[in-house]
Each structure stands twice: as C-alpha cells, then as structure tokens.
Design a protein around this motif. Structure first.
Motif, PDB file in Angstrom:
ATOM      1  N   HIS A 174      -1.804  -7.378  -9.676  1.00  0.00           N
ATOM      2  CA  HIS A 174      -1.038  -7.430  -8.431  1.00  0.00           C
ATOM      3  C   HIS A 174      -0.406  -8.800  -8.203  1.00  0.00           C
ATOM      4  O   HIS A 174      -0.116  -9.185  -7.071  1.00  0.00           O
ATOM      5  N   LEU A 208       2.126  -8.556  -5.108  1.00  0.00           N
ATOM      6  CA  LEU A 208       3.219  -7.600  -5.243  1.00  0.00           C
ATOM      7  C   LEU A 208       2.745  -6.316  -5.901  1.00  0.00           C
ATOM      8  O   LEU A 208       1.635  -6.224  -6.425  1.00  0.00           O
ATOM      9  N   GLU A 209       3.622  -5.325  -5.904  1.00  0.00           N
ATOM     10  CA  GLU A 209       3.296  -4.049  -6.535  1.00  0.00           C
ATOM     11  C   GLU A 209       3.203  -4.213  -8.048  1.00  0.00           C
ATOM     12  O   GLU A 209       4.072  -4.829  -8.670  1.00  0.00           O
ATOM     13  N   PRO A 210       2.160  -3.675  -8.657  1.00  0.00           N
ATOM     14  CA  PRO A 210       2.024  -3.751 -10.117  1.00  0.00           C
ATOM     15  C   PRO A 210       2.844  -2.681 -10.807  1.00  0.00           C
ATOM     16  O   PRO A 210       3.456  -1.824 -10.166  1.00  0.00           O
ATOM     17  N   THR A 211       2.824  -2.720 -12.128  1.00  0.00           N
ATOM     18  CA  THR A 211       3.461  -1.680 -12.925  1.00  0.00           C
ATOM     19  C   THR A 211       2.387  -0.900 -13.663  1.00  0.00           C
ATOM     20  O   THR A 211       1.187  -1.150 -13.492  1.00  0.00           O
ATOM     21  N   ASN A 234      -1.045   4.316 -13.150  1.00  0.00           N
ATOM     22  CA  ASN A 234      -0.153   3.664 -12.192  1.00  0.00           C
ATOM     23  C   ASN A 234      -0.973   3.143 -11.012  1.00  0.00           C
ATOM     24  O   ASN A 234      -1.328   3.907 -10.111  1.00  0.00           O
ATOM     25  N   SER A 236      -0.018   1.180  -8.658  1.00  0.00           N
ATOM     26  CA  SER A 236       0.811   0.793  -7.518  1.00  0.00           C
ATOM     27  C   SER A 236       0.792   1.873  -6.448  1.00  0.00           C
ATOM     28  O   SER A 236       0.179   2.937  -6.614  1.00  0.00           O
ATOM     29  N   THR A 237       1.479   1.612  -5.362  1.00  0.00           N
ATOM     30  CA  THR A 237       1.614   2.598  -4.286  1.00  0.00           C
ATOM     31  C   THR A 237       2.949   3.327  -4.356  1.00  0.00           C
ATOM     32  O   THR A 237       3.308   4.049  -3.427  1.00  0.00           O
ATOM     33  N   GLN A 238       3.672   3.142  -5.469  1.00  0.00           N
ATOM     34  CA  GLN A 238       5.002   3.731  -5.617  1.00  0.00           C
ATOM     35  C   GLN A 238       5.066   4.630  -6.856  1.00  0.00           C
ATOM     36  O   GLN A 238       4.400   4.372  -7.861  1.00  0.00           O
ATOM     37  N   ALA A 262       1.881   7.383  -7.644  1.00  0.00           N
ATOM     38  CA  ALA A 262       0.962   6.303  -7.266  1.00  0.00           C
ATOM     39  C   ALA A 262      -0.479   6.752  -7.483  1.00  0.00           C
ATOM     40  O   ALA A 262      -0.876   7.839  -7.059  1.00  0.00           O
ATOM     41  N   GLY A 423      -7.953   1.972  -3.764  1.00  0.00           N
ATOM     42  CA  GLY A 423      -6.555   1.983  -3.381  1.00  0.00           C
ATOM     43  C   GLY A 423      -6.049   3.304  -2.842  1.00  0.00           C
ATOM     44  O   GLY A 423      -4.845   3.480  -2.633  1.00  0.00           O
ATOM     45  N   GLU A 424      -6.978   4.274  -2.584  1.00  0.00           N
ATOM     46  CA  GLU A 424      -6.487   5.602  -2.206  1.00  0.00           C
ATOM     47  C   GLU A 424      -7.295   6.290  -1.110  1.00  0.00           C
ATOM     48  O   GLU A 424      -6.787   7.204  -0.457  1.00  0.00           O
TER      49      GLU A 424
END
Length: 433
Positions: A174, A208-211, A234, A236-238, A262, A423-424
């Motif tokens: 992150h 920041l958002e990870p990949t 994944n 990230s949140t995207q 995500a 994260g969820e």
C-alpha cells in the motif's frame, strides 16, 4: 501538486530546460505510460535543481531523467514501479541521497545517450534499493557512479559500506515505506555531518491503492505433477482490468479480457481439467512448467511495467513442505513483501476456495479493558485495522498467519471502536473502558 499521466508519447509531468536553481518538491506523479515519457525531465543545461519529497510511480520510462549537462540534487523521494528510477546521461551530474526505490527496474542508471557526448556522473548515499527486478544499478564505460551507505535486498552492492538486508517496510503493498523497528536500514547511514541516519526517504505520505500480486504458488503437486497453479490476488478496493497483462519467466500467459474484483483471487493453472468446475476465473497458461527447484515468476501490466515478481525456492528459508509434500506456497499477508521467503507459509487451503466461504469471526470480551481476542472459523487473519467511532484509523495490525489473535488495547482511549478484518469485513463496535 498531483500529476496524473496518460498513454501519449513524449509526455512528462515536469520538464525543466535551462532552469537554474529550480525546486521540484511535494508532488505526486504517476501513470506516465507513453513512449519516452518521464515523471521529471531535466535538460538543456538546467543547473542546481533540487528534486525533493516527491512520490513518483508507474512510469514506463524514467522516474527522473537528467541530461544535457544538467546538475541536480535528488533527495527524500519515493520511486515505485518505474522501468528506470533516476537516469544520468550526456555529461549530467547528480547527488542522490535518502531516496527509496521499490520495484524499480533499474533504480540508478548512468550512461551515454548521445554518441560522443559523454555519460553521466552520480554520487549516491543513504538510499534503499528494494525489490529490483532487472538490475540494481547500470553504469556504462562513459559514466561514473559512486555509492556509500546503500541497502539492497536483491544484490550485494560492491562497496565497503553497502548493506545486503531486509528494509522491512511497514506495508509496501500500500506504498507505506516507513521502516519497522527491525529494519536493517535504521541508523545504517551517515549524514553530511557524520551523524548516523536512517536509510531511505524521510518523506511520508498517505498510503495508496495497491495493484495485483502473486499470492500462492503450487510448483510441486503431490499426486499429479500437472496440477500446478499460481494465484493472483487483488488487495485493493478497486476493480482492475487485467487484459493484456503478461505472466512470464517460469510460464507464459497473456491475460484475456478479464476483470479482477476488489479482494478477489483468480487462479492460473497448467491444466484446467484438473481443477473443479466450481472454481471461477480459472485460466490455463499458454506454455511452461514451474520448476521443482525454484525459479522466477514475473507479472507485468498492459503497459509493460513489472508490477510483481517472485523468485521462489524449494529449500529453506522457503517453506519446504510445499516441495512435493502436499502443500503449496501461500503469502501470509498482502501487506508483506512477497519477494522475501519469510513472507510465505506452507498452505493447504486455497485462497480461491476460501472465496466461496462467508467469513465467520468472533470478538470479545465486549466491553474490554486490556486484551481483545479475535478469531475466525474459516479464514486466516491477514490484516486488522482499528477505527474509532467516527471512522478515523487508529492502528493497523498484520498477523503472521493463523485464525486467532490477541490484541492489546490498553493504550487506546476509552470509547467505541470497530475493526475491519482482511480489508473486507467490518465487525460490530467494541467498547473500551
């Protein structure tokens, strides 16, 4: 300032020509993906430029390009996911101090670009060169690079003050490159006054958002040698579009038109017929076989940027139970750097299978005074984030595997808090007395 790039050619975030005494500081520069596109480009005899406290990431060419007899001081910058970090060429000169390079193809490169002009000259100190997928440095016959007090976790640097060790970032996935208390980079450098300093950038910023990343590897199945797989996760949140991503090294695959949601995990396999039809998003790779002795697995995005790579091994410190004994390599937490052996355990339950399970957590006592116990019936605990009643982050915890943990809360103020697990999953409020 924030500079967001695009796919066009010859597009730089910042381009200095004939600038004397210029300052470039406190910028976020990212996604400059076109041919010959840099984050920062210094040329045409720009003199005494200071580049400081910038975050530069996702550049297909150079994070910072210095040429045409320019001179620059580069310090306290963070460069991530660039094919080259800082490039010095054509009689340019740079002082490079206290920068953090992470997953940069070549962090520092000095070379002659225009034939007959001459190369670049750089003096570097107190930097961290971590997770370098191509080469830690590059210096051609026309150039010079002097280094001291530099840390690499990929190569043994050829200098008396060089350190080969683990930087132990807080959460590199992150973009949190603060150093843990066990980091080899702590007080390992020396400043201009001869005083000890930490290596790497002292410029910190919001995570920041990870990949996507490699989260599991089955390289030596117990019963059928063709039941190999690689899991891509994944964190990230995207949602991320994987079309034209490339898996290379041990096996070859160009990804089809495919999204990964995500928190989702997809599985890449050698033979899709060996896996149950209930497993969704199962992709058979095109060619190759995972070596039972260990080798490189590399993941690049559709722009050719290397976003993740793992060089696994079948011997300690890598988990040896994954070598034909019925287990596989499984990443302990997505917050950990997956190119270190200690970030992996021998897994038996697959992350893909777990996607079908509804997480079941228990938390108590509630109210609590000193110690809170969190456990799960069917999910490993990977990340636990604590927020106060209005949603402000208070603490981040990265358990090293397992389905149960005790959380010390006696240092938190009285009031209500909630936990976000892996994260969820958000858990009910807990009252701390």
């Amino acid at each position: 300032c924030t500079f967001r790039g695009n796919n066009r050619v010859d597009t730089d975030a910042i381009d200095y020509d004939e600038v004397e005494g210029g300052i470039i500081s406190n910028n976020r520069i990212y996604n400059f993906l076109g041919f010959n596109s840099d984050g920062i480009d210094l040329g045409e005899v720009s003199k005494d430029v200071l580049v400081q406290n910038n975050l530069i990431y996702n550049c297909t060419d150079k994070g910072i390009s210095v040429g045409q007899e320019s001179t620059v001081r580069v310090e306290d910058n963070v460069l991530v996911n660039c094919n080259q970090g800082i490039a010095l060429k054509d009689l340019s000169i740079a002082e490079i101090h206290n920068n953090t390079f992470y997953n940069v193809g070549i962090p520092i490169a000095c070379f002659e670009k225009s034939v007959g002009i001459g190369g670049g000259t750089a003096f570097a100190s107190n930097c961290i060169l971590s997770n370098t997928p191509v080469s830690t440095t590059f210096v051609d016959e026309h150039s010079t690079l002097e280094m001291q007090y530099m840390l690499s976790d990929t190569d043994t640097l050829m200098m008396s003050e060089g350190i080969y060790g683990h930087p132990r970032f807080q959460d590199p996935t992150h973009f949190d490159f603060r150093l843990m208390s066990t980091s080899a980079a702590l007080t390992a450098g020396v400043d201009e006054d001869g005083e000890p300093v930490d290596l790497g950038s002292r410029f910190f910023h919001e995570a920041l958002e990870p990949t996507v990343l490699i989260s599991a590897i089955q390289y030596n199945p117990l019963e059928n040698g063709d039941a190999e797989f690689i899991d891509i996760h994944n964190p990230s949140t995207q949602k991320i579009d994987l079309e034209s991503y490339v898996l290379s090294g041990a096996v070859e695959l160009v990804f089809p038109d495919l999204d990964i949601r995500a928190g989702e995990t997809i599985r890449l396999v050698k033979d899709a017929n060996l896996f149950p039809v209930s497993v969704k998003k199962l992709i058979q790779w095109e060619t190759g076989k995972l070596s039972n002795k260990g080798e490189l697995i590399r993941l690049s995005d559709s722009n050719g940027i290397i976003i993740d790579q793992v060089i696994y091994d079948d011997s300690a410190p890598w988990p040896t139970a994954a070598d034909g004994e019925g287990s596989f390599l499984r990443l302990v937490s997505t917050a950990l750097d997956n190119h270190f052996a200690e970030s992996w355990i021998a897994g038996n339950t697959t992350t893909v299978d777990e996607q079908a399970l509804t997480p079941v957590y228990s938390l108590g006592p509630n109210p609590v005074q000193a110690q809170l116990t969190l456990s799960s019936d069917n999910h490993e605990l990977r990340t636990v984030r604590i927020f106060d009643a209005v949603g402000r982050p208070v603490r981040v915890i990265y358990p090293r595997g397992g389905k149960r943990m005790d959380i010390d809360v006696h240092t938190l103020s009285e009031g209500y808090y909630y936990l976000l697990v892996n994260g969820e999953t958000s858990l009910p409020f807990v009252k701390i007395n």
